[in-house]
Design a protein around this motif. Structure first.
Motif, short mmCIF file in Angstrom:
data_model
loop_
_atom_site.label_atom_id
_atom_site.label_comp_id
_atom_site.label_asym_id
_atom_site.label_seq_id
_atom_site.Cartn_x
_atom_site.Cartn_y
_atom_site.Cartn_z
N THR A 1 -5.67 10.31 7.32
CA THR A 1 -4.51 11.05 7.83
C THR A 1 -3.68 11.51 6.63
O THR A 1 -3.81 10.96 5.53
CB THR A 1 -3.69 10.17 8.80
N ASN A 2 -2.83 12.52 6.87
CA ASN A 2 -2.04 13.08 5.76
C ASN A 2 -0.57 12.78 5.92
O ASN A 2 -0.02 12.91 7.01
CB ASN A 2 -2.21 14.60 5.70
N LEU A 3 0.07 12.43 4.81
CA LEU A 3 1.52 12.20 4.80
C LEU A 3 2.15 13.00 3.67
O LEU A 3 1.62 12.98 2.55
CB LEU A 3 1.82 10.71 4.59
N THR A 4 3.26 13.66 3.95
CA THR A 4 3.98 14.37 2.89
C THR A 4 4.88 13.37 2.16
O THR A 4 5.06 12.24 2.62
CB THR A 4 4.88 15.48 3.47
N GLN A 5 5.49 13.82 1.06
CA GLN A 5 6.40 12.93 0.33
C GLN A 5 7.59 12.54 1.23
O GLN A 5 8.05 11.40 1.19
CB GLN A 5 6.90 13.64 -0.96
N ILE A 6 8.01 13.51 2.06
CA ILE A 6 9.13 13.20 2.98
C ILE A 6 8.72 12.08 3.95
O ILE A 6 9.48 11.14 4.20
CB ILE A 6 9.55 14.48 3.76
N ASP A 7 7.48 12.15 4.45
CA ASP A 7 6.98 11.09 5.35
C ASP A 7 6.97 9.74 4.62
O ASP A 7 7.39 8.72 5.19
CB ASP A 7 5.53 11.37 5.78
N ILE A 8 6.46 9.76 3.40
CA ILE A 8 6.33 8.50 2.65
C ILE A 8 7.72 7.90 2.41
O ILE A 8 7.94 6.70 2.61
CB ILE A 8 5.57 8.74 1.31
N ASP A 9 8.69 8.76 2.05
CA ASP A 9 10.05 8.26 1.81
C ASP A 9 10.66 7.71 3.10
O ASP A 9 11.36 6.69 3.09
CB ASP A 9 10.94 9.37 1.23
N LEU A 10 10.37 8.39 4.21
CA LEU A 10 10.90 7.94 5.50
C LEU A 10 10.28 6.59 5.90
O LEU A 10 10.97 5.70 6.41
CB LEU A 10 10.59 9.00 6.57
N LEU A 11 8.99 6.44 5.63
CA LEU A 11 8.34 5.16 5.91
C LEU A 11 8.96 4.04 5.08
O LEU A 11 9.19 2.93 5.56
CB LEU A 11 6.83 5.25 5.64
N THR B 1 0.85 -1.21 0.00
CA THR B 1 0.00 0.00 0.00
C THR B 1 0.88 1.25 0.00
O THR B 1 0.58 2.24 -0.69
CB THR B 1 -0.91 0.01 1.26
N LEU B 2 1.96 1.19 0.78
CA LEU B 2 2.87 2.34 0.89
C LEU B 2 3.38 2.78 -0.49
O LEU B 2 3.53 3.98 -0.75
CB LEU B 2 4.06 1.94 1.79
N GLN B 3 3.58 1.82 -1.39
CA GLN B 3 4.09 2.15 -2.72
C GLN B 3 3.07 2.95 -3.54
O GLN B 3 3.42 3.60 -4.52
CB GLN B 3 4.47 0.89 -3.53
N THR B 4 1.80 2.87 -3.15
CA THR B 4 0.76 3.50 -3.96
C THR B 4 0.23 4.81 -3.35
O THR B 4 -0.65 5.44 -3.92
CB THR B 4 -0.45 2.53 -4.10
N LEU B 5 0.76 5.19 -2.18
CA LEU B 5 0.22 6.38 -1.51
C LEU B 5 0.53 7.66 -2.28
O LEU B 5 1.61 7.78 -2.87
CB LEU B 5 0.82 6.52 -0.10
N THR B 6 -0.40 8.59 -2.26
CA THR B 6 -0.12 9.90 -2.84
C THR B 6 0.15 10.91 -1.71
O THR B 6 -0.53 10.87 -0.68
CB THR B 6 -1.28 10.40 -3.73
N ALA B 7 1.13 11.76 -1.96
CA ALA B 7 1.56 12.68 -0.90
C ALA B 7 0.59 13.85 -0.74
O ALA B 7 -0.05 14.28 -1.71
CB ALA B 7 2.95 13.21 -1.24
N ILE C 1 -0.08 3.99 7.51
CA ILE C 1 -0.18 3.81 6.05
C ILE C 1 -1.62 3.53 5.65
O ILE C 1 -2.15 4.12 4.70
CB ILE C 1 0.76 2.66 5.59
N ASN C 2 -2.28 2.62 6.42
CA ASN C 2 -3.66 2.29 6.07
C ASN C 2 -4.59 3.49 6.26
O ASN C 2 -5.49 3.72 5.44
CB ASN C 2 -4.15 1.08 6.90
N SER C 3 -4.33 4.30 7.30
CA SER C 3 -5.16 5.51 7.50
C SER C 3 -4.93 6.49 6.36
O SER C 3 -5.89 7.11 5.87
CB SER C 3 -4.78 6.25 8.77
N ALA C 4 -3.68 6.63 5.93
CA ALA C 4 -3.39 7.56 4.83
C ALA C 4 -4.08 7.07 3.55
O ALA C 4 -4.63 7.86 2.78
CB ALA C 4 -1.89 7.68 4.62
N ASN C 5 -4.09 5.76 3.38
CA ASN C 5 -4.74 5.19 2.20
C ASN C 5 -6.25 5.44 2.23
O ASN C 5 -6.88 5.66 1.20
CB ASN C 5 -4.45 3.68 2.17
N ASP C 6 -6.82 5.44 3.44
CA ASP C 6 -8.26 5.70 3.60
C ASP C 6 -8.55 7.20 3.71
O ASP C 6 -9.66 7.60 4.08
CB ASP C 6 -8.80 5.02 4.87
N LYS C 7 -7.52 8.02 3.46
CA LYS C 7 -7.63 9.49 3.52
C LYS C 7 -8.04 9.99 4.91
O LYS C 7 -8.69 11.01 5.07
CB LYS C 7 -8.65 10.03 2.49
#
Ligand code: AMP
Ligand code: ZN
Length: 487
Positions: free
Chosen positions: A402-412, A349-355, A394-400
């Motif tokens: 919670t919010n993650l920036t690109q920096i967050d996604i890269d860190l994850l 899922t993490l690979q598909t998240l949008t920042a 990650i699952n919350s971000a996928n369900d919109k």
């Protein structure tokens, strides 16, 4: 580099790890005695040390990791009685001892690879270091702390204990040990009841023997580790490990040998893994309660409901700290399998998240918690809890939600890569393994039908099933407790 704390069995304290010669670290782990398949308990110990090796490397140390192969000298008991385990098996099977050694060393490597552990930097064998073992023995005799009787050389424990703390590793009292050790009867020519053999005279029928200044014989079990560790890591190195069951005899004697030989405690940190148990009892070859990794992967064991992949089994082990006992159960394995799948799914899922432009999570703090967990004596259960937090985010971000920036996604992504894959050595299941698991279930089902046919006295059908399975490459063996199979 953040400080790393280790629980040192020798001092019975958690201590900050200080390498003798940073960034280099020498680590020695007692490896398997290669006379039969490794069981899951052995695997737990080797997986634990693999993770320590991986983590030390991850935080920047250059580790020389040694894990030996015991291919001579380990007698049936931890004392000096009984036959050499490998020689005994070789005689029984009418094979060369080295054929036994080769078979089980190859099997051990295959199992370690299935668990995705890294090979050690050096994997020395006892038989490859006979001269070194003889040299150390000779030196200990010269120091007056060993004596030869009728071709066998014994370490003089009570003499050593006059000037040294023989029981430092266990904290036991020498007097109690002496009281609880059986009489010398049947223990050869030992002078003291705690004395142990450095070199053992070989009976004519003994298979693996070498010439020495004391006559034809073979090395005792403990001396191999003193010889191989000092040869490749020096007289003093950083970490020595093994299972807790080695503490009282094998490691206690190893320390005595090293101090007698060169006046030094071999290492600064002694680390011991706790036991894998079955219904509270240590898993052991001699108790007959062991599970072989192969049985676990296929589900072909009377105590198993189904098969589990190596990664699910490894994940199950890592959910308990290496110094706690871990009891084997179907329920715990099933829960681990689900948990592991959940983590792997969250990685996809993490690979598909949008920042998003803004962030509502503190991923840096989560990353720091992962390091804190590992710096606290390699606390993998806490690390796994942090990774489940990551999965939840990650699952919350996928369900919109919670919010993650690109920096967050890269860190994850870094957190998963570093901790799940690099440090714990877990990896996504391969399709091949999944196929094997399904195959295992199908074979079990067919055998179940065959059992029913036998119960109905339909022997034609039962024989037919067996023959068809043989044709397909599945060997069925009927025993008192039902049938077992292998491919
Ligand atoms: P062995 O081949 O019996 O000499 O054991 C190889 C390694 O596995 C040693 O470090 C043992 O301490 C360890 N070991 C043996 N049994 C268990 C167990 N049930 N759980 C964890 N480690 C074990
Ligand atoms: Zn050892």
């Amino acid at each position: 580099m953040q400080p790393l704390f280790l629980y040192n069995t020798l001092t019975r304290k958690k201590e900050e790890f200080k390498a003798l010669n940073p960034p280099f670290v020498g680590m020695y782990v007692c490896g398997p005695t290669v006379y039969s398949d490794v069981h899951l308990g052995n695997c737990r110990t080797f997986i634990s040390f693999d993770i320590m090796y991986r983590y030390l490397t991850h935080i920047g140390y250059k580790v020389r990791y040694l894990r030996n192969i015991t291919d001579a000298g380990h007698l049936e008991s931890d004392g000096d009685v009984g036959e050499d385990k490998i020689s005994k098996k070789a005689k029984l099977q009418q094979l060369e001892p080295m054929e036994i050694v080769q078979t089980y060393t190859v099997d051990f490597h295959k199992v370690m690879e299935l668990f995705n552990t890294l090979p050690p930097n050096i994997e020395p064998t006892a038989t490859g270091h006979i001269i070194e073992q003889q040299q150390i023995t000779e030196e200990i005799i010269k120091k007056g702390l060993a004596y030869e009787v009728n071709g066998t050389v014994y370490f003089d424990v009570e003499k050593f204990a006059k000037d040294n703390n023989y029981t430092a590793l266990t904290g036991r009292k020498l007097e109690e040990l002496l009281e609880n050790t059986r009489d010398l009867e049947g223990q050869g020519d030992k002078r003291g009841r705690l004395d142990f053999a450095l070199w053992i005279k070989a009976k004519p029928e003994h298979l693996m023997k070498w010439g020495s200044q004391w006559g034809t014989g073979f090395p005792g079990w403990h001396i191999e580790c003193s010889a191989m560790s000092t040869k490749y890591l020096g007289e003093q190195f950083d970490i020595h490990g093994g299972g807790m069951d080695l503490q009282a005899t094998h490691h206690t004697n190893e320390i005595a040998q090293n101090i007698a030989y060169c006046g030094k405690q071999p290492c600064n940190y002694w680390l011991h893994t706790n036991m894998l148990t079955v219904s509270g009892q240590k898993m052991s070859k001699s108790l007959g309660n062991s599970f072989l990794p192969r049985e676990l992967f296929t589900g072909n064991h009377k105590l198993l409901d189904k098969g589990y992949s190596p990664m699910a089994v490894k994940f199950f082990m890592l959910q308990t700290h290496y110094r706690s006992t871990l009891d084997f159960s179907n329920e715990a394995l099933q829960a681990s399998e689900k948990g592991f799948d959940r983590l792997m799914e969250s990685y996809s899922t993490l690979q598909t998240l949008t920042a998003s432009a803004t962030s509502s999570e503190d991923i840096k703090a989560l990353q720091a918690k992962c390091y804190e967990a590992m710096n606290d004596d390699f606390n993998t259960p806490v690390l796994i809890a942090c990774l489940f937090d990551a999965a939840r985010i990650i699952n919350s971000a996928n369900d919109k939600k919670t919010n993650l920036t690109q920096i967050d996604i890269d860190l994850l992504k870094d957190i998963y890569r570093h901790f799940l894959f690099d440090v714990m050595g877990l990896k996504p299941e391969s399709e091949n393994l999944k196929t094997k698991q399904v195959l295992g279930k199908v074979v079990e089902m067919v055998l179940h039908i065959r059992d029913k046919a036998k119960a109905d006295k339909n022997f034609n059908l039962s024989d037919d099933i067996r023959n068809k399975l043989t044709e397909a490459g599945v060997q069925v063996k009927d025993g008192k407790e039902g049938s077992s199979w292998k491919i």
